[in-house]
Structures are given as structure tokens and as C-alpha cells.
Design a protein around this motif. Structure first.
Motif, PDB file in Angstrom:
ATOM      1  N   ALA A  40     -25.556  50.384  64.519  1.00  0.00           N
ATOM      2  CA  ALA A  40     -26.230  51.078  63.424  1.00  0.00           C
ATOM      3  C   ALA A  40     -27.428  51.871  63.924  1.00  0.00           C
ATOM      4  O   ALA A  40     -28.098  51.483  64.885  1.00  0.00           O
ATOM      5  N   GLY A  41     -27.692  52.955  63.247  1.00  0.00           N
ATOM      6  CA  GLY A  41     -28.892  53.724  63.529  1.00  0.00           C
ATOM      7  C   GLY A  41     -30.043  53.250  62.674  1.00  0.00           C
ATOM      8  O   GLY A  41     -31.031  52.702  63.152  1.00  0.00           O
ATOM      9  N   GLU A  77     -23.761  56.683  64.528  1.00  0.00           N
ATOM     10  CA  GLU A  77     -24.799  56.261  63.589  1.00  0.00           C
ATOM     11  C   GLU A  77     -26.183  56.329  64.233  1.00  0.00           C
ATOM     12  O   GLU A  77     -27.178  56.630  63.559  1.00  0.00           O
ATOM     13  N   ARG A  80     -27.103  59.997  64.146  1.00  0.00           N
ATOM     14  CA  ARG A  80     -27.189  60.570  62.807  1.00  0.00           C
ATOM     15  C   ARG A  80     -28.600  60.403  62.256  1.00  0.00           C
ATOM     16  O   ARG A  80     -29.222  59.367  62.409  1.00  0.00           O
ATOM     17  N   SER A  84     -27.704  54.724  57.796  1.00  0.00           N
ATOM     18  CA  SER A  84     -26.326  54.586  58.248  1.00  0.00           C
ATOM     19  C   SER A  84     -25.459  54.073  57.105  1.00  0.00           C
ATOM     20  O   SER A  84     -25.716  52.994  56.570  1.00  0.00           O
ATOM     21  N   TYR A  85     -24.446  54.845  56.733  1.00  0.00           N
ATOM     22  CA  TYR A  85     -23.506  54.421  55.700  1.00  0.00           C
ATOM     23  C   TYR A  85     -22.107  54.347  56.309  1.00  0.00           C
ATOM     24  O   TYR A  85     -21.644  55.305  56.948  1.00  0.00           O
ATOM     25  N   THR A  86     -21.421  53.240  56.069  1.00  0.00           N
ATOM     26  CA  THR A  86     -20.098  53.040  56.650  1.00  0.00           C
ATOM     27  C   THR A  86     -19.113  54.108  56.215  1.00  0.00           C
ATOM     28  O   THR A  86     -18.262  54.533  57.007  1.00  0.00           O
ATOM     29  N   THR A  89     -19.275  57.016  58.503  1.00  0.00           N
ATOM     30  CA  THR A  89     -18.718  56.685  59.808  1.00  0.00           C
ATOM     31  C   THR A  89     -17.196  56.715  59.786  1.00  0.00           C
ATOM     32  O   THR A  89     -16.555  57.290  60.677  1.00  0.00           O
TER      33      THR A  89
END
Length: 220
Positions: A40-41, A77, A80, A84-86, A89
Motif C-alpha cells: 500500500a501507498g 499504490e 500513486r 490507496s483503493y483496491t 489497483t
């Protein structure tokens, strides 16, 4: 040609034996062509990350260096801007691999309990399957899940063969993983120098623990 890809997202702050066990379980069940790990970012549902992106990627590479299938650490992510949204992704991975590949997004039962709080969660099934593993303290029974999530499982539950051979839209529940590890507990143990707390660090792959100690992570 890549026809089945398992995706494992997470903060990995730090990566621990539970992550490795979840990946290994579905590697055995699905026999995917590739495991794509997505650190995750800016995870919008969690507290700020303690280790920076470079350290988390380095720890992931160490933790999965002995994996029995091709590993890709997907940095999208991290690169970005913003949360972070799945769903974002999965859209990107689908665009990269094409409409025919099977994508299976892996998660633990604790994440399934919160699935209806994720952004555009219904749309996840347009891009991937979900592979869910049991976790102590969390039930995969429909009565224990949010009603909307339970309703999706009722109509979407599929076999491993369906997950392998179709692009998206199914859920598989694996009851065979009984690993209960918390990254929060591990970070607390790493901050503490007494032997009882350090014993908890056995929940981290030894090569990752060496990296943490060499780089003095999680001490503050």
C-alpha cells in the motif's frame, strides 16, 4: 502467457509470517502462474505507515525470495498519489493482463468482515475473484458477516477450478488457514527489548527480522 494471477495487497509494515502463509495457501490451492504483491501507498483505513516504501519493498523481496512461483512486487499504490483503493489497483492490473486472465485477490477473514466499507466494493467482482482465508477469531459463516457481504457470497461462491478458469466474479472461502498474527503486536514487540516480547519476532521471517534490526526500524 499468464492465465491465473493471485494478488496480495497490504501495508506490510512489516511483512510477517501470516502474509507468507496466506500466499502459500493459495499458491497450493490455485497453482497460479504468478503472485503479484501490492504494498500500500497510503492505506486510507489504517494509521500512517512507520516504515517507508523502500524498506517495505526490500522486506517483501526477502520474505518471498524462497517462493515456489514467480513473484512480482507491484509498486503502483506506492507510486500513486493519494489514498490507496483496491478497486483502482484491480482496474490497472486488469488493463495490464487483459480481459481473459484470472485475477484472484487474496484476503483474510478480518478483511472480509469490512469489505462493505471499501470503495466501490461491489465493482471488485467485475475485475477479480476473491480468495478468502480463515483467521482465528473471525467466522466465515454468513450469519457472522455484514448482510450485504453475506448476500454476495451466497450468489458468488465458486470452486477453485472456476477461479482458475474464469476472469472474475467468484468468491472462494478457505477454512484451512489458522494463523493469527498482528503487525501491530509485532511492531510493539520490536520496540521492546525484553525477551518475552522479542519472542514474538519469530512471527517474522528471519531474513526480514535481520533487515529490521540492521536498519533500526520500529524503534520509535
Amino acid at each position: 502467457m499468464v492465465s491465473c494471477v493471485a494478488l496480495l495487497g497490504g501495508s506490510y509494515d512489516p511483512v510477517h509470517a501470516g502474509h507468507v502463509a496466506l500466499a502459500a495457501l493459495f499458491a497450493d490451492l490455485l497453482q497460479p502462474d504468478q503472485l503479484r504483491i501490492v504494498p500500500a501507498g497510503d492505506p486510507w483505513q489504517k494509521a500512517p505507515l512507520q516504515a517507508d516504501a523502500a524498506d517495505r519493498v526490500a522486506m517483501l523481496a526477502l520474505a518471498f525470495e524462497a517462493a515456489r512461483l514467480p513473484i512480482v512486487i507491484d509498486r503502483q499504490e506506492i507510486e500513486r498519489h493519494g489514498p490507496s483503493y483496491t478497486i483502482d489497483t484491480l482496474k490497472n492490473v486488469r488493463a495490464t493482463l487483459g480481459p481473459g486472465a484470472s485475477l484472484v485477490f487474496l484476503m483474510g477473514a478480518d478483511q472480509l468482515m469490512q469489505l462493505d466499507s471499501w470503495r466501490d466494493w461491489h465493482a471488485l467482482f467485475d475485475y477479480a475473484h476473491l480468495g478468502v482465508a480463515a483467521r482465528p477469531g473471525y467466522s466465515l459463516a454468513a450469519a457472522s458477516l455484514p448482510p450485504a457481504v453475506a448476500a454476495e457470497i451466497t450468489v458468488r461462491q465458486g470452486s477453485l477450478e472456476q477461479l482458475r478458469t474464469t476472469p472474475s466474479g467468484r468468491i472462494y472461502l478457505a477454512e484451512t488457514l489458522a494463523v493469527d498474527i498482528s503487525a501491530t503486536q509485532i511492531r510493539a514487540a520490536l520496540r521492546d527489548d525484553d525477551q518475552a516480547s522479542l519472542a514474538a519476532c519469530s512471527l517474522i521471517p528471519p531474513v526480514v527480522l535481520d533487515y529490521i534490526q540492521q536498519h533500526h526500524l520500529y524503534k520509535n
